[in-house]
Design an enzyme around this catalytic site. Sequence first.
Site, PDB file in Angstrom:
ATOM      1  N   ASP A 164       0.836  -1.189   0.000  1.00  0.00           N
ATOM      2  CA  ASP A 164       0.000   0.000   0.000  1.00  0.00           C
ATOM      3  C   ASP A 164       0.877   1.248   0.000  1.00  0.00           C
ATOM      4  O   ASP A 164       2.008   1.222   0.493  1.00  0.00           O
ATOM      5  CB  ASP A 164      -0.901   0.028   1.241  1.00  0.00           C
ATOM      6  CG  ASP A 164      -1.938  -1.077   1.232  1.00  0.00           C
ATOM      7  OD1 ASP A 164      -2.219  -1.612   0.142  1.00  0.00           O
ATOM      8  OD2 ASP A 164      -2.462  -1.404   2.316  1.00  0.00           O
ATOM      9  N   ARG A 165       0.340   2.339  -0.520  1.00  0.00           N
ATOM     10  CA  ARG A 165       1.088   3.597  -0.579  1.00  0.00           C
ATOM     11  C   ARG A 165       1.729   3.947   0.775  1.00  0.00           C
ATOM     12  O   ARG A 165       2.904   4.327   0.849  1.00  0.00           O
ATOM     13  CB  ARG A 165       0.158   4.737  -0.995  1.00  0.00           C
ATOM     14  CG  ARG A 165       0.837   6.107  -0.972  1.00  0.00           C
ATOM     15  CD  ARG A 165      -0.195   7.225  -0.781  1.00  0.00           C
ATOM     16  NE  ARG A 165      -0.956   7.477  -1.980  1.00  0.00           N
ATOM     17  CZ  ARG A 165      -0.629   8.386  -2.892  1.00  0.00           C
ATOM     18  NH1 ARG A 165       0.450   9.121  -2.742  1.00  0.00           N
ATOM     19  NH2 ARG A 165      -1.397   8.562  -3.939  1.00  0.00           N
TER      20      ARG A 165
END
Length: 318
Positions: free
Chosen positions: A158-159
């Site tokens: 995930d970012r």
Amino acid sequence: MAKGQTSTKAYKQGGKPLPKNGGNSAPSKQFTVQEPAELLAFLLKHITNLSRNSVKSILARGQVFVGEESVTAYNYPLKPGQTVSIGEKKAPVTEAPKMNGVTIMYEDDDVIVIEKASGLLSIATEKETEQLTAYRQLMDHVRRDNPQNRIFVVHRLDRDTSGVMMFAKSQEMKEKLQDTWNESVQERTYIALVEGQVKRKEGTISSWLKETKTLMVYSSPTPNGGQHAVTHYKLLKANKNYSLLEVNLETGRKNQIRVHMQDIGHPIVNDKKYGAKGKSIARLGLHARVLAFVHPRTEKLMRFETSIPKMFMGPFRE
């Protein structure tokens, strides 16, 4: 191996004889200046197997060096004792541009293993189209050696999750890794900073995860048409407000750890999407600490480990 630099060729005295093809290929020769002269006149005197125009062409292409300097001026004044060499124009040695949020931990002809910073996208998506991604930067990196080189996404973080992730350098390696992922990946360990005091020293969470059109992942204790997910955790440290967990994935589903921490009532710090209430640190409290896998070509076990982010220890300092 040194990456990110353009190679330069050595120019040695007494190279191959000059070609008799009009100078289209790169000659290699060195001469010592005995008396003052202009460069073009000197070359015409010593290069007798090429036409005047061919010699001028070599000069114009930057293939003539006085000492270590490439010279193109016909009337460049030569002094006794100087050396004049002819060869391929040296490519400048340039430093690789510094990557933003990407640290290469390992690289060979098949894979690249990196540590990704929190806040950096692994790869652009339809919803998130930023140009600065780990994928884009690594693509630029491998193309410094060869414009035809590419990289391929094997898995994602995930970012706002930091830590170890891997990319393949060919379609073949990508498919090998993804087709044998459950057998090839021996360890995926995360560190999670969660809200509240986790009472159990260790535990396992098992549920079915399904993503909606709004990109929210929901958990169900019974099959809901989604994917089965299993997460194991062990308590490392805790106080009345926070707990630090070591988390191992048995399956790798999207947002799996984040949803499972919400399931047990201890959402990941700063993860408002999945139930966090406070903001004790300036990032998501999730870090991919260890990745161990069997190399798809050599079949050797490769293990990469990073440090626990110092920010995660802040809530436990007295």
